[in-house]
Write a protein that holds these residues in place. Structure first.
Motif, PDB file in Angstrom:
ATOM      1  N   ASP A 151      48.002 -27.110  60.548  1.00 15.16           N
ATOM      2  CA  ASP A 151      47.525 -28.374  61.113  1.00 15.16           C
ATOM      3  C   ASP A 151      47.516 -29.464  60.054  1.00 15.16           C
ATOM      4  O   ASP A 151      47.942 -30.605  60.310  1.00 15.16           O
ATOM      5  CB  ASP A 151      46.129 -28.175  61.695  1.00 15.16           C
ATOM      6  N   PHE A 152      47.068 -29.121  58.841  1.00 14.67           N
ATOM      7  CA  PHE A 152      47.051 -30.097  57.745  1.00 14.67           C
ATOM      8  C   PHE A 152      48.482 -30.498  57.383  1.00 14.67           C
ATOM      9  O   PHE A 152      48.759 -31.679  57.128  1.00 14.67           O
ATOM     10  CB  PHE A 152      46.342 -29.508  56.534  1.00 14.67           C
ATOM     11  N   ARG A 153      49.380 -29.532  57.358  1.00 10.56           N
ATOM     12  CA  ARG A 153      50.800 -29.827  57.079  1.00 10.56           C
ATOM     13  C   ARG A 153      51.345 -30.868  58.044  1.00 10.56           C
ATOM     14  O   ARG A 153      51.955 -31.868  57.638  1.00 10.56           O
ATOM     15  CB  ARG A 153      51.617 -28.540  57.187  1.00 10.56           C
ATOM     16  N   ASP A 154      51.126 -30.646  59.339  1.00 11.96           N
ATOM     17  CA  ASP A 154      51.690 -31.531  60.360  1.00 11.96           C
ATOM     18  C   ASP A 154      51.061 -32.920  60.307  1.00 11.96           C
ATOM     19  O   ASP A 154      51.758 -33.937  60.483  1.00 11.96           O
ATOM     20  CB  ASP A 154      51.504 -30.915  61.743  1.00 11.96           C
ATOM     21  N   ARG A 155      49.755 -32.986  60.047  1.00 11.76           N
ATOM     22  CA  ARG A 155      49.104 -34.296  59.959  1.00 11.76           C
ATOM     23  C   ARG A 155      49.589 -35.069  58.740  1.00 11.76           C
ATOM     24  O   ARG A 155      49.739 -36.302  58.786  1.00 11.76           O
ATOM     25  CB  ARG A 155      47.580 -34.130  59.915  1.00 11.76           C
TER      26      ARG A 155
END
Length: 308
Positions: free
Chosen positions: A82-86
């Motif tokens: 999730d952090f990667r995509d954000r």
């Protein structure tokens, strides 16, 4: 003979962290100037987040002149993905994903009996490099992590099969890097080579870099295997006789859920994490990565095959 004392408190002298930052920025710019199709390995883990932060600094106000590549095992921590995509969305970056699960579904790879997929990343990575014709690949390896990384060059030449040959590695004197390579070959580049885990965290605190919450102490359902606390999940754990417990833990490094262990910790702030690491006598990989313990030369073998 006259000896001239050097001024150590000069206002123009770089601090330790500033010197590391300057070296990394120089490496990013050198690669951008020498290579046609660089890419940065980005998983959403702390070292790749730090590399992206340094790349943004190196080229601001211009955009980062290369994309990102993630080899997704299919067993990654959801909060890290999730952090990667954000992060990708925030900076308008281009992300390439090489999926281990797709290779398994296509019959190109087979699941291991122990359930870990980290060793399966080599083929998706090397084929992604060939498919997109990347000629320089930034990795977050640091020499303090373990002995196979300790002897690695900043510019690590790989042949047309992505394999590493120690006899072909070049000297790197006075921060002069040789990026010459034949068609089909590429160079793995490690801007954080001279950083330690403590340097990484002190720099993150200095720059106030955001990280996934998994790196800070939190309550989590875990079970013990081979002396490590692993997160329960559909990757195959826990097995019979491995009871799940709720513990307050944090992760020092993040990889495949099947081989990345947590450490019991109350460190829920940057200052507390830094104090904990300063007192530790185990490297982050030595303490929490089961894939490095598969054999005495596990990482060395993976490097020769083309992964690290």
């Amino acid at each position: 003979m006259t000896v001239i004392a050097q001024e150590t408190d000069s206002p123009y002298a770089l601090s330790h962290l500033d010197a590391l930052e300057s070296e990394a920025v120089h490496i990013f710019r050198e690669v951008a100037g020498e290579f046609e199709r660089p890419v940065l390995l980005f998983s959403g883990g702390k070292d790749s987040i730090l590399m992206l932060h340094l790349a943004l600094k190196a080229f601001t106000p211009a955009p980062v002149p290369f994309g990102l590549l993630h080899v997704d095992t299919g067993h990654n921590f959801p909060e890290v993905l999730d952090f990667r995509d954000r992060t990708v969305e925030r900076y308008g970056l281009r992300l390439h994903v090489a999926s281990v699960q797709e290779y398994i579904d296509a019959g190109k790879l087979r699941e291991r009996p122990d359930g870990t997929r980290n060793p399966l990343q080599t083929l998706p990575l090397t084929e992604a490099i060939q498919q997109h014709r990347f000629d320089a690949v930034f990795g977050g390896g640091r020499r303090d992590e373990e002995k196979a990384r300790a002897k690695e060059r900043v510019f690590s030449l790989r042949d047309e099969f992505s394999q590493w040959d120690p006899r072909r590695q070049r000297p790197e004197l006075w921060q002069l890097y040789n990026g010459r390579h034949a068609p089909g070959e590429h160079v793995r580049v490690f801007p954080l080579s001279n950083w330690t885990e403590l340097d990484v965290w002190q720099y993150i605190a200095k720059e106030q870099i955001a990280l996934p919450p998994i790196y800070f102490a939190h309550e989590r359902e875990v079970f013990q295997r081979a002396g490590m606390w692993l997160t329960a999940g559909d990757w195959g754990g826990p097995a019979d006789g491995e009871p799940v417990e709720k513990r307050k833990v944090r992760y020092r490094t993040v990889g495949d859920m099947s081989c990345t262990g947590a450490v019991e910790s109350d460190a829920d702030t940057l200052d507390a994490v830094i104090a904990e690491i300063a007192a530790s006598r185990l490297t982050e990989r030595g303490a929490t990565r089961a894939d490095d313990k598969l054999s005495e030369a596990a990482m060395e073998d993976r490097k020769r095959e083309g992964y690290f």
